[in-house]
Design a protein around this motif. Structure first.
Motif, PDB file in Angstrom:
ATOM      1  N   SER A  60      14.744  -1.622   6.183  1.00 64.25           N
ATOM      2  CA  SER A  60      13.783  -0.605   5.750  1.00 64.25           C
ATOM      3  C   SER A  60      12.606  -0.535   6.720  1.00 64.25           C
ATOM      4  O   SER A  60      12.360  -1.454   7.498  1.00 64.25           O
ATOM      5  N   GLU A  61      11.882   0.560   6.617  1.00 61.01           N
ATOM      6  CA  GLU A  61      10.673   0.735   7.430  1.00 61.01           C
ATOM      7  C   GLU A  61       9.706  -0.422   7.127  1.00 61.01           C
ATOM      8  O   GLU A  61       9.017  -0.911   8.024  1.00 61.01           O
ATOM      9  N   GLU A  62       9.724  -0.876   5.885  1.00 63.76           N
ATOM     10  CA  GLU A  62       8.825  -1.967   5.474  1.00 63.76           C
ATOM     11  C   GLU A  62       9.328  -3.334   5.952  1.00 63.76           C
ATOM     12  O   GLU A  62       8.557  -4.297   6.014  1.00 63.76           O
ATOM     13  N   ASN A  63      10.603  -3.440   6.281  1.00 60.61           N
ATOM     14  CA  ASN A  63      11.145  -4.735   6.732  1.00 60.61           C
ATOM     15  C   ASN A  63      10.586  -5.177   8.089  1.00 60.61           C
ATOM     16  O   ASN A  63      10.716  -6.343   8.465  1.00 60.61           O
ATOM     17  N   TRP A  64       9.908  -4.261   8.812  1.00 60.33           N
ATOM     18  CA  TRP A  64       9.242  -4.669  10.068  1.00 60.33           C
ATOM     19  C   TRP A  64       8.151  -5.686   9.779  1.00 60.33           C
ATOM     20  O   TRP A  64       7.695  -6.385  10.682  1.00 60.33           O
ATOM     21  N   LYS A  65       7.707  -5.766   8.518  1.00 57.55           N
ATOM     22  CA  LYS A  65       6.640  -6.711   8.158  1.00 57.55           C
ATOM     23  C   LYS A  65       7.137  -8.152   8.063  1.00 57.55           C
ATOM     24  O   LYS A  65       6.351  -9.062   7.836  1.00 57.55           O
ATOM     25  N   SER A 133      15.439   1.124   9.954  1.00 57.79           N
ATOM     26  CA  SER A 133      14.039   1.506  10.051  1.00 57.79           C
ATOM     27  C   SER A 133      13.846   2.751   9.192  1.00 57.79           C
ATOM     28  O   SER A 133      13.244   3.730   9.597  1.00 57.79           O
ATOM     29  N   GLY A 135      12.824   4.809   5.685  1.00 54.69           N
ATOM     30  CA  GLY A 135      11.961   4.878   4.509  1.00 54.69           C
ATOM     31  C   GLY A 135      12.084   6.269   3.910  1.00 54.69           C
ATOM     32  O   GLY A 135      12.055   7.260   4.648  1.00 54.69           O
ATOM     33  N   GLN A 138       8.902   8.353   4.448  1.00 51.44           N
ATOM     34  CA  GLN A 138       8.780   8.770   5.853  1.00 51.44           C
ATOM     35  C   GLN A 138       9.748   9.921   6.140  1.00 51.44           C
ATOM     36  O   GLN A 138       9.414  10.865   6.861  1.00 51.44           O
ATOM     37  N   SER A 191      12.926   0.670  -3.769  1.00 48.78           N
ATOM     38  CA  SER A 191      12.428   0.205  -2.465  1.00 48.78           C
ATOM     39  C   SER A 191      12.507   1.275  -1.373  1.00 48.78           C
ATOM     40  O   SER A 191      12.969   1.017  -0.257  1.00 48.78           O
ATOM     41  N   ASN A 192      12.071   2.481  -1.735  1.00 45.87           N
ATOM     42  CA  ASN A 192      11.903   3.544  -0.718  1.00 45.87           C
ATOM     43  C   ASN A 192      13.233   4.021  -0.108  1.00 45.87           C
ATOM     44  O   ASN A 192      13.277   4.413   1.045  1.00 45.87           O
TER      45      ASN A 192
END
Ligand code: IPE
Ligand code: IPE
Ligand code: MG
Length: 238
Positions: A60-65, A133, A135, A138, A191-192
């Protein structure tokens, strides 16, 4: 299983790799490696059953965190998985597709991804879409921007923005909406993932962790799907 009772499009939130690893006292990355084996099993079975579209939430886009070493391991794993599966995908008529802001992937991974997409582009049996990546918000924003640009240049009237137009501006343009959305590891959240597209998807949540999700578990989800009465807001059939 008859074709009519099968979902045309199955989407899966593949969750629980980390917890699987923790349960076995392994590092998280080993959970991701085992998860890749589940991907192979599920892709193969969906293809055999005749499911036309399989969409997997892989990153996910958030998994970059996540910690850099985990992100790096996931990207490497994706590259080696695609390389390893290319021959099989071509032989079985699977066309690879990706949705998400894939330009953010490391160059080496992105190259393998684009090569695999190109090399499998003639596959006509099943579209395998990897959300990378990705979302949902997004994706909606990117669609809004594309439509706003068309309106700005005068190519389109705001009144012409229909559901079909909007769907056609998403990363999933041309694909049917998912009929069945599966989430593993027992978490009751989206989760988006595919926010616009799942408005009428049947949702199936299983406590099974993704690395333990195999053929029997997918067949169980499909059998549960068959029992659902999809009303789409109208009056039911049962
Ligand atoms: C899913 O497993 C894989 C990705 C999100 C890349 P997780 O890594 O989220 O596993 P848990 O949720 O920590 O168990
Ligand atoms: C969703 O899982 C994303 C993928 C499966 C790729 P996460 O583990 O990232 O989601 P949360 O943090 O539980 O919502
Ligand atoms: Mg998770």
């Amino acid at each position: 299983m008859s074709k009519e009772s099968l979902p045309k499009h199955v989407a899966i939130i593949m969750d629980g790799n980390g917890r699987w690893a923790e349960k076995h006292a392994f590092p998280r990355v080993r959970g991701h490696r085992k998860g890749a084996e589940s991907v192979r099993t599920i892709v193969t079975l969906c293809r055999k059953l005749g499911i036309g579209y399989l969409t997997l939430y892989a990153f996910s886009e958030e998994n970059w965190k996540r910690p850099p070493h985990e992100v790096t391991a996931l990207m490497k794993l994706l590259g080696s998985f695609l390389k390893r599966e290319l021959k099989e995908m071509k032989e079985s008529g699977i066309r690879l597709n990706a949705i998400g802001r894939t330009e953010k992937l490391p160059a080496a991974t992105r190259k393998i991804l684009l090569d695999t997409i190109r090399e499998t582009s003639h596959g006509s049996k099943m579209v395998l879409t990897l959300a990378l990546s990705y979302g949902g918000r997004q994706e909606i924003l990117d669609a809004v921007r594309a439509l706003a640009r068309k309106v700005q240049t005068g190519a389109m009237d705001p009144e012409d923005i229909s559901e079909d137009q909007f769907s056609g501006s998403l990363y999933t343009a041309g694909m049917p909406d998912p009929d069945l959305l599966i989430r593993t590891s027992g978490e009751y959240r989206i989760s988006n993932f595919l926010l616009w597209q799942i408005s009428y998807s049947e949702i199936y949540v299983t406590p099974t962790l993704w690395p333990d999700f195999g053929e029997a578990e997918l067949l169980e989800a499909l059998s549960e799907y068959r029992k659902r009465d999809r009303r789409f807001g109208a009056v039911g059939t049962t």
